[in-house]
Design an enzyme around this catalytic site. Structure first.
Site, PDB file in Angstrom:
ATOM      1  N   ASP A   1      55.551   1.793  60.254  1.00  0.00           N
ATOM      2  CA  ASP A   1      55.661   0.361  60.028  1.00  0.00           C
ATOM      3  C   ASP A   1      54.322  -0.306  60.372  1.00  0.00           C
ATOM      4  O   ASP A   1      53.790  -0.111  61.467  1.00  0.00           O
ATOM      5  CB  ASP A   1      56.779  -0.204  60.893  1.00  0.00           C
ATOM      6  CG  ASP A   1      56.953  -1.699  60.709  1.00  0.00           C
ATOM      7  OD1 ASP A   1      56.271  -2.462  61.425  1.00  0.00           O
ATOM      8  OD2 ASP A   1      57.753  -2.093  59.860  1.00  0.00           O
ATOM      9  N   GLY A   2      53.793  -1.085  59.445  1.00  0.00           N
ATOM     10  CA  GLY A   2      52.488  -1.705  59.655  1.00  0.00           C
ATOM     11  C   GLY A   2      52.452  -2.656  60.832  1.00  0.00           C
ATOM     12  O   GLY A   2      51.463  -2.714  61.579  1.00  0.00           O
TER      13      GLY A   2
ATOM     14  N   ASP B   1      48.370  -5.577  52.414  1.00  0.00           N
ATOM     15  CA  ASP B   1      48.965  -5.640  51.074  1.00  0.00           C
ATOM     16  C   ASP B   1      50.258  -4.844  51.090  1.00  0.00           C
ATOM     17  O   ASP B   1      50.445  -3.913  50.316  1.00  0.00           O
ATOM     18  CB  ASP B   1      47.970  -5.071  50.044  1.00  0.00           C
ATOM     19  CG  ASP B   1      48.436  -5.285  48.611  1.00  0.00           C
ATOM     20  OD1 ASP B   1      49.308  -6.145  48.386  1.00  0.00           O
ATOM     21  OD2 ASP B   1      47.914  -4.588  47.715  1.00  0.00           O
TER      22      ASP B   1
END
Length: 319
Positions: free
Chosen positions: A114-115, A132
């Protein structure tokens, strides 16, 4: 995450889709390292905002998609180490299988996760962060929150930059951009919306970015020449060199000169990807060729031969 991954092709363009017709990434099959989508090209404007001697050496991408930006930076920032965080291993597999994502862990590290969590836990520092990331409903979730952007700022180097893809901003409505402004003490800028509906935001740490429009345009022209981001094209989108006989500094000449690992890209390879028919002589020998009005020379030693071809063409047109 449960969603379908669909790969489509039309008119030489391969696209990535999640559960809908919305394009999540794209690649021109004949030019796999080119940025096919307008908003991805706009995100690369971040590379113009610092002096040329401050090319980022450590780059983080939050969200991989088809890997177009990762591939572009991999090719044109050869001294940079890239880290791409992608929550879905199936997306990574699709990028490798269908979109020619390089398998080079030494330069391009892929992190499955998970970013938002990555930004909160990593101890690494980056010169450039590109955000993005979206789910199958084109929603960024926690990637578009004030805590996330504050975490991004905390992981940027002293002269760091961030570029963020914001989708669906209405005119006069800041949305997530307000969080970016807050996290970066209003040291942020928002580009006009692309035709696709994407809006690109930028923010910076360190020294104030103060660039005149003329200087920015000069940097853009130099960047285009260095990276091939805007190689000349006809109105239909075809490269001018497609199907044409051309000559250029060859890959073997680059290697012999000790430049193969220094230049952003190998010109012979790049022209071939654009559809050119390469013609060449042995290393460092003079050679030039004319294909209609397109005249090219192989190397500096070819200047005289190329000039004579130009004169010949001019005389033929104006006897």
């Amino acid at each position: 995450m449960t969603f379908s991954i669909d790969i489509r092709e039309k008119d030489g363009l391969r696209t990535l889709h999640f559960d809908s017709d919305r394009v999540q990434g794209a690649m021109r099959i004949a030019q796999p390292y080119e940025l096919a989508l307008e908003y991805t090209r706009e995100m690369m404007a971040c590379l113009l905002m610092r002096d040329a001697d401050r090319i980022p050496r450590s780059i983080l991408l939050i969200g991989l998609g088809a890997g177009s930006q990762a591939k572009f930076l991999y090719r044109h920032c050869p001294r940079a180490h890239l880290t791409a965080v992608e929550i879905s291993p199936r997306v990574v597999d699709a990028a490798r299988e269908h979109f020619e994502l390089p398998d080079d862990p030494a330069r391009l590290e892929i992190v499955i996760g998970d970013g938002c969590e990555y930004m909160q836990t990593t101890g690494k520092v980056f010169d450039l962060i590109l955000v993005d990331g979206f789910n199958e409903h084109a929603h960024p979730g926690d990637l578009n929150t004030l805590p996330f952007y504050r975490a991004c700022r905390a992981r940027l180097s002293g002269q760091g930059l961030i570029a963020v893809n914001l989708i669906g901003l209405s005119h006069g409505y800041k949305g997530g951009y307000a969080h970016i402004e807050t996290a970066f003490d209003r040291r942020a800028a928002l580009f006009p919306k692309c035709k696709s509906g994407n809006t690109i935001a930028f923010a910076a740490t360190g020294e104030t970015i103060d660039i005149s429009l003329d200087e920015l345009q000069d940097r853009a022209r130099a960047f285009e020449a260095r990276t091939g981001l805007a190689f000349a094209r006809f109105d239909n989108g075809d490269p001018v060199v497609k199907g044409r006989k051309v000559s250029a500094f060859t890959n073997s000449e680059e290697a012999a000169a000790g430049l193969a690992g220094e230049v952003p890209f190998l010109l012979e390879t790049r022209l071939s990807e654009l559809g050119a028919e390469i013609r060449k002589a042995p290393n460092f020998q003079p050679f030039a060729i004319a294909d209609g009005n397109l005249i090219t020379g192989q190397n500096p030693a070819s200047a005289e031969k190329a000039a004579k071809l130009v004169i010949k063409q001019l005389k033929a047109r104006h006897p």
